[in-house]
Scaffold this motif. Structure first.
Motif, PDB file in Angstrom:
ATOM      1  N   LYS A  84       0.862  -0.959  -0.014  1.00  0.00           N
ATOM      2  CA  LYS A  84       0.429  -0.019  -0.114  1.00  0.00           C
ATOM      3  C   LYS A  84       0.886   0.939   0.163  1.00  0.00           C
ATOM      4  O   LYS A  84       1.910   0.730   0.488  1.00  0.00           O
ATOM      5  CB  LYS A  84      -1.131   0.084   0.962  1.00  0.00           C
ATOM      6  CG  LYS A  84      -1.843  -0.919   1.283  1.00  0.00           C
ATOM      7  CD  LYS A  84      -2.920  -1.011   2.224  1.00  0.00           C
ATOM      8  CE  LYS A  84      -4.069  -1.962   2.719  1.00  0.00           C
ATOM      9  NZ  LYS A  84      -4.977  -2.043   3.630  1.00  0.00           N
ATOM     10  N   GLN A  85       0.403   2.591  -0.928  1.00  0.00           N
ATOM     11  CA  GLN A  85       1.039   3.517  -1.095  1.00  0.00           C
ATOM     12  C   GLN A  85       0.475   4.197   0.152  1.00  0.00           C
ATOM     13  O   GLN A  85      -0.179   4.931  -0.064  1.00  0.00           O
ATOM     14  CB  GLN A  85       1.191   4.032  -1.799  1.00  0.00           C
ATOM     15  CG  GLN A  85       1.825   5.340  -2.240  1.00  0.00           C
ATOM     16  CD  GLN A  85       3.359   5.494  -2.388  1.00  0.00           C
ATOM     17  OE1 GLN A  85       3.434   4.159  -2.332  1.00  0.00           O
ATOM     18  NE2 GLN A  85       4.192   6.281  -1.436  1.00  0.00           N
ATOM     19  N   ILE A  86       1.538   4.928   1.214  1.00  0.00           N
ATOM     20  CA  ILE A  86       1.214   5.660   2.308  1.00  0.00           C
ATOM     21  C   ILE A  86       1.795   6.600   1.986  1.00  0.00           C
ATOM     22  O   ILE A  86       2.770   7.131   1.835  1.00  0.00           O
ATOM     23  CB  ILE A  86       1.711   4.901   3.774  1.00  0.00           C
ATOM     24  CG1 ILE A  86       1.128   3.841   3.963  1.00  0.00           C
ATOM     25  CG2 ILE A  86       0.741   5.669   4.906  1.00  0.00           C
ATOM     26  CD1 ILE A  86      -0.365   3.495   4.077  1.00  0.00           C
ATOM     27  N   LYS A  87       0.154   8.023   2.255  1.00  0.00           N
ATOM     28  CA  LYS A  87       1.400   9.455   2.703  1.00  0.00           C
ATOM     29  C   LYS A  87       0.586   9.970   3.947  1.00  0.00           C
ATOM     30  O   LYS A  87      -0.447   9.874   4.570  1.00  0.00           O
ATOM     31  CB  LYS A  87       1.063  10.311   1.081  1.00  0.00           C
ATOM     32  CG  LYS A  87       1.290  12.414   1.402  1.00  0.00           C
ATOM     33  CD  LYS A  87       0.229  12.414   0.391  1.00  0.00           C
ATOM     34  CE  LYS A  87       1.283  13.779   0.250  1.00  0.00           C
ATOM     35  NZ  LYS A  87       0.723  14.597  -1.028  1.00  0.00           N
ATOM     36  N   ILE A  88       1.804  10.929   4.722  1.00  0.00           N
ATOM     37  CA  ILE A  88       1.366  11.137   5.871  1.00  0.00           C
ATOM     38  C   ILE A  88       1.777  12.954   5.896  1.00  0.00           C
ATOM     39  O   ILE A  88       2.215  13.478   5.294  1.00  0.00           O
ATOM     40  CB  ILE A  88       1.916  10.914   6.873  1.00  0.00           C
ATOM     41  CG1 ILE A  88       1.748   8.856   7.193  1.00  0.00           C
ATOM     42  CG2 ILE A  88       1.483  11.639   8.196  1.00  0.00           C
ATOM     43  CD1 ILE A  88       2.789   8.461   8.331  1.00  0.00           C
ATOM     44  N   VAL A 101      -4.051   6.257   2.567  1.00  0.00           N
ATOM     45  CA  VAL A 101      -4.141   5.262   2.176  1.00  0.00           C
ATOM     46  C   VAL A 101      -4.256   4.687   0.971  1.00  0.00           C
ATOM     47  O   VAL A 101      -5.673   5.449   0.256  1.00  0.00           O
ATOM     48  CB  VAL A 101      -4.747   3.732   2.671  1.00  0.00           C
ATOM     49  CG1 VAL A 101      -4.357   2.761   2.374  1.00  0.00           C
ATOM     50  CG2 VAL A 101      -3.456   3.928   4.604  1.00  0.00           C
ATOM     51  N   ASP A 102      -3.069   4.626  -0.702  1.00  0.00           N
ATOM     52  CA  ASP A 102      -3.338   4.500  -2.122  1.00  0.00           C
ATOM     53  C   ASP A 102      -4.589   5.435  -1.916  1.00  0.00           C
ATOM     54  O   ASP A 102      -5.784   5.443  -3.085  1.00  0.00           O
ATOM     55  CB  ASP A 102      -4.113   2.845  -2.008  1.00  0.00           C
ATOM     56  CG  ASP A 102      -3.450   2.234  -1.891  1.00  0.00           C
ATOM     57  OD1 ASP A 102      -2.486   2.456  -1.697  1.00  0.00           O
ATOM     58  OD2 ASP A 102      -3.785   0.281  -0.845  1.00  0.00           O
ATOM     59  N   GLY A 103      -4.329   6.576  -1.863  1.00  0.00           N
ATOM     60  CA  GLY A 103      -4.397   8.216  -1.654  1.00  0.00           C
ATOM     61  C   GLY A 103      -5.915   8.573  -1.438  1.00  0.00           C
ATOM     62  O   GLY A 103      -6.467  10.140  -1.605  1.00  0.00           O
ATOM     63  N   THR A 104      -6.687   7.898  -0.992  1.00  0.00           N
ATOM     64  CA  THR A 104      -7.181   7.950   0.197  1.00  0.00           C
ATOM     65  C   THR A 104      -7.319   8.305   1.319  1.00  0.00           C
ATOM     66  O   THR A 104      -6.539   7.580   2.458  1.00  0.00           O
ATOM     67  CB  THR A 104      -8.693   6.778   0.250  1.00  0.00           C
ATOM     68  OG1 THR A 104      -8.977   6.313  -0.770  1.00  0.00           O
ATOM     69  CG2 THR A 104      -9.806   7.044   0.623  1.00  0.00           C
ATOM     70  N   MET A 105      -7.702   9.382   1.957  1.00  0.00           N
ATOM     71  CA  MET A 105      -7.312   9.786   3.507  1.00  0.00           C
ATOM     72  C   MET A 105      -8.457   8.817   4.562  1.00  0.00           C
ATOM     73  O   MET A 105      -9.842   8.689   4.413  1.00  0.00           O
ATOM     74  CB  MET A 105      -8.277  11.291   3.765  1.00  0.00           C
ATOM     75  CG  MET A 105      -7.295  11.728   4.957  1.00  0.00           C
ATOM     76  SD  MET A 105      -7.586  13.164   6.016  1.00  0.00           S
ATOM     77  CE  MET A 105      -9.374  13.643   6.127  1.00  0.00           C
ATOM     78  N   ILE A 106      -7.713   8.166   5.747  1.00  0.00           N
ATOM     79  CA  ILE A 106      -7.980   7.474   6.719  1.00  0.00           C
ATOM     80  C   ILE A 106      -8.948   8.355   7.829  1.00  0.00           C
ATOM     81  O   ILE A 106      -8.709   9.688   7.696  1.00  0.00           O
ATOM     82  CB  ILE A 106      -7.255   7.287   7.594  1.00  0.00           C
ATOM     83  CG1 ILE A 106      -6.403   5.889   6.878  1.00  0.00           C
ATOM     84  CG2 ILE A 106      -8.276   6.037   8.367  1.00  0.00           C
ATOM     85  CD1 ILE A 106      -5.774   5.317   7.773  1.00  0.00           C
ATOM     86  N   ASN A 107     -10.086   7.708   7.650  1.00  0.00           N
ATOM     87  CA  ASN A 107     -10.752   8.748   9.366  1.00  0.00           C
ATOM     88  C   ASN A 107     -10.394   8.753  10.468  1.00  0.00           C
ATOM     89  O   ASN A 107      -9.909   8.305  10.916  1.00  0.00           O
ATOM     90  CB  ASN A 107     -12.257   8.795   8.855  1.00  0.00           C
ATOM     91  CG  ASN A 107     -13.103   7.990   7.970  1.00  0.00           C
ATOM     92  OD1 ASN A 107     -13.037   8.220   6.952  1.00  0.00           O
ATOM     93  ND2 ASN A 107     -13.845   7.011   7.974  1.00  0.00           N
ATOM     94  N   GLN A 108     -10.812  10.404  10.416  1.00  0.00           N
ATOM     95  CA  GLN A 108      -9.658  10.378  11.833  1.00  0.00           C
ATOM     96  C   GLN A 108     -10.495  10.853  12.830  1.00  0.00           C
ATOM     97  O   GLN A 108     -11.526  11.137  12.740  1.00  0.00           O
ATOM     98  CB  GLN A 108      -9.680  12.401  11.106  1.00  0.00           C
ATOM     99  CG  GLN A 108      -8.417  12.847  10.099  1.00  0.00           C
ATOM    100  CD  GLN A 108      -7.564  14.267  10.183  1.00  0.00           C
ATOM    101  OE1 GLN A 108      -8.994  14.982  10.169  1.00  0.00           O
ATOM    102  NE2 GLN A 108      -6.578  14.332  10.057  1.00  0.00           N
ATOM    103  N   ASN A 109     -10.010  10.174  13.829  1.00  0.00           N
ATOM    104  CA  ASN A 109     -10.623   9.890  15.350  1.00  0.00           C
ATOM    105  C   ASN A 109     -11.102  12.000  15.807  1.00  0.00           C
ATOM    106  O   ASN A 109      -9.753  12.268  15.281  1.00  0.00           O
ATOM    107  CB  ASN A 109      -9.873   9.870  16.243  1.00  0.00           C
ATOM    108  CG  ASN A 109     -10.410   7.294  15.287  1.00  0.00           C
ATOM    109  OD1 ASN A 109     -10.756   6.958  15.009  1.00  0.00           O
ATOM    110  ND2 ASN A 109      -8.799   6.438  15.361  1.00  0.00           N
ATOM    111  N   ALA A 110     -11.718  11.711  17.321  1.00  0.00           N
ATOM    112  CA  ALA A 110     -12.181  12.291  17.485  1.00  0.00           C
ATOM    113  C   ALA A 110     -10.905  12.732  18.195  1.00  0.00           C
ATOM    114  O   ALA A 110     -10.416  14.138  18.694  1.00  0.00           O
ATOM    115  CB  ALA A 110     -13.436  12.849  18.670  1.00  0.00           C
ATOM    116  N   ASN A 111     -10.011  11.777  18.467  1.00  0.00           N
ATOM    117  CA  ASN A 111      -9.138  11.981  19.523  1.00  0.00           C
ATOM    118  C   ASN A 111      -7.618  11.340  18.730  1.00  0.00           C
ATOM    119  O   ASN A 111      -7.160  10.240  18.074  1.00  0.00           O
ATOM    120  CB  ASN A 111      -8.600  10.935  20.802  1.00  0.00           C
ATOM    121  CG  ASN A 111      -7.734  11.096  21.127  1.00  0.00           C
ATOM    122  OD1 ASN A 111      -6.406  11.945  21.404  1.00  0.00           O
ATOM    123  ND2 ASN A 111      -8.003  10.623  23.192  1.00  0.00           N
TER     124      ASN A 111
END
Length: 568
Positions: A84-88, A101-111
């Motif tokens: 998987k291609q990761i970008k931070i 992850v693969d161009g899609t942002m992971i849903n951010q947790n409230a914390n």
């Protein structure tokens, strides 16, 4: 394995508003050079900040922001892991933290801490301490493995051997053990309480058996007393009914008397009306000589005769009214007597209703008592009491079964706890790798012409023996010798990490290693080791550009222009 591709930053430390980008996966060896303060070591802080939200050097997070622009500090890193291609992306003013992850942002947790934990545990599979022990080695702020305390050493090795999961399992297990102990306590309390209830119920049933005759006698006497009470009430009801019947007979002429009273009232009204008209006529003749209507004179003889006739009529009417009044008094007295009789009858009927209700309740109560007597005669113990005892016994069996299962569960948890402790399965795994670790450490030390016998035990305490000398510890050696040990450990951890595929990356960054404690021989030996890392990307930050320029495949130079660092 984590393959770092690029890292880029702007408005970070001494870097301006234009992105500075470094390719991390193109060259096996890269020399990073520049004057003091040119921004060579910024790559270390950039990587640590974007990955772990903290700089590599001992500076505060606020000091990472460019002091001139003072806004929009951004660091981005791209890497590949698990296909998987990761970008931070992480920033300051405004604060920013995004994982793609693969161009899609992971849903951010409230914390944000949970978001960071997901990055370290699910994506990177290593933390800040492991990263700075295996990937980065700095000459100033880096704390070598041998200078860490026992707990920190254990955490590093657990991360490298990928056995930290056992520590996490141990934490979960402790929570489970607390829950089971609480459930056992609750179960024991419920068991003791149910046993007490069973004893009380059994005693009650036993007392019921012993008092059976007494209870039967009491209930029979109660029925007899109720029957007597019913007979007494029925007698009172009969007497009241007879009295009521007598009153009803006495009221048989009520309609005739009422009719007569009404007729007498009509006659009395008519007589009074005639008496009033005659009296008024007499007063007219006495007071008038002329007719007020036609104004003719009234004859005196006619007037006297009319007055005499009306006087006779008035006397007769008065006599009749007196007799009528006497008769009315008699009739009204009879009407009043009838009303008193009606009131007495109504009162009797209310009392009769009360007596009948009392009789009904007593008869129902007797029926209940007779049913209870029959039940007592049919069975020695009430079915409800037996059922209650059986239910309590079933509950007790259930509680005891649950307690047994909980104790078995606690036993297995205790076994697992012993396995998951530091002296358990983790120590066995460490012992399996210790010979490999010690062999690799000594191999790397020999490659750097440092011939000692270096060994660490399962508690990560070192034993160092030099030829023809006694035992030594890390602190006994010179700075150059300590550096050789630190490098040997760094290479060993990378090798072990590669075997376990835990903290396994393509990246190795060494900050001013050649500028501090290594002499010429140590430098040559170290470069020989680096040349064996063909499949990795090694970055060496140094001031010794002239001495090292021809020993690296690629060179990156930093310089500062108008207080801003850039790559040239």
């Amino acid at each position: 394995m984590v393959i770092f591709n690029t890292v880029r930053w702007k408005n970070f430390l001494s870097t301006g508003n234009s992105f500075t980008e470094i390719q991390l996966d193109q060259n096996p060896s890269t020399l990073v050079v520049g004057e003091n303060g040119a921004g060579k070591s910024t790559i270390l802080d950039a990587l640590c900040f974007v990955l772990f939200n903290k700089p590599f050097r001992q500076i505060s997070k606020g000091q990472l922001l460019n002091s001139i622009n003072q806004r929009e500090a951004i660091v981005e890193v791209e890497f590949t892991t698990q296909s998987k291609q990761i970008k931070i992306i992480r920033g300051i003013k405004p604060n920013k933290f995004e994982i793609y992850v693969d161009g899609t942002m992971i849903n951010q947790n409230a914390n944000a801490k949970d978001y960071q934990k997901h990055l370290e545990q699910q994506i990177l599979k290593f933390n800040y301490r492991s990263f700075t022990q295996v990937v980065i080695l700095g000459s100033s702020t880096f704390i070598p493995f041998m200078q860490l305390n026992s707990k920190a050493r254990r955490e590093v090795v657990e991360d490298i051997l990928d056995i930290k999961i056992f520590s996490l399992m141990n934490l979960v297990l402790k929570t489970k053990v607390r829950e089971v102990n609480t459930n056992i306590t609750d179960s024991n309390y419920a068991t003791d309480l149910t046993k007490s209830k069973i004893e009380i119920q059994e005693k009650y049933i036993e007392d019921s058996k012993n008092n059976r005759d007494t209870i039967l006698s009491e209930k029979t006497n109660l029925i007899s007393n109720n029957q007597e009470e019913i007979h007494t009430v029925q007698k009172k009801e009969t007497e009241l009914q007879q009295s009521t019947d007598t009153f009803l007979e006495a009221m048989s002429g009520e309609d005739v008397v009422t009719t007569k009273r009404d007729k007498l009232k009509d006659v009395q009204f008519s007589l009074k009306d005639k008496h009033s008209r005659s009296t008024n006529l007499i007063r007219f003749f006495e007071e008038n000589d002329d007719c007020p209507t036609c104004f003719q004179h009234i004859d005196e003889e006619f007037k006297c005769k009319s007055i005499d006739d009306k006087l006779i009529e008035v006397r007769e009417l008065e006599t009749g009214l007196n007799k009528l009044s006497e008769e009315m008094d008699k009739v009204n007295k009879k009407v009043k007597d009838f009303k008193n009789l009606a009131t007495a009858i109504q009162k009797n009927q209310v009392e009769i209703g009360k007596y009948r209700s009392t009789i009904t309740q007593l008869e129902k109560f007797n029926a209940t008592l007779e049913a209870e007597i029959k039940q007592i005669n049919d069975q020695e113990v009430a079915e409800e009491d037996i059922k209650k005892l059986n239910n309590l016994q079933e509950k007790l069996d259930s509680y005891e079964s649950t307690a047994k299962k909980l104790k078995e569960e606690l036993f297995y948890y205790d076994v697992a706890k012993n396995l998951l402790q530091d002296t358990g399965i983790k120590t066995k795994i460490v012992k399996q790798y210790l010979p490999i670790m010690n062999k690799l450490i000594n191999t790397y030390l020999s490659s750097m012409d440092f011939f000692v016998n270096f060994n660490i035990d399962e508690n990560f305490n070192e034993t160092i023996k030099s030829r023809f000398r006694d035992d030594f510890v890390y602190a006994n050696f010179s700075e150059g010798e300590k550096m050789r040990i630190d490098l040997a450990l760094l290479f060993t951890w990378r090798a072990i990490a590669k075997m376990k595929n835990s903290t396994n990356t393509n990246l190795l960054i060494l900050d001013e290693i050649f500028d501090s404690s290594l002499d010429a021989d140590g430098t040559d030996a170290f470069l020989k080791i680096l040349n064996t890392f063909d499949s990795e990307n090694v970055f060496v930050i140094s001031h010794k550009q002239d001495m090292l320029f021809d020993k690296f495949r690629h060179t990156v130079k930093f310089e500062k222009t108008r207080n801003f660092s850039k790559v040239v």
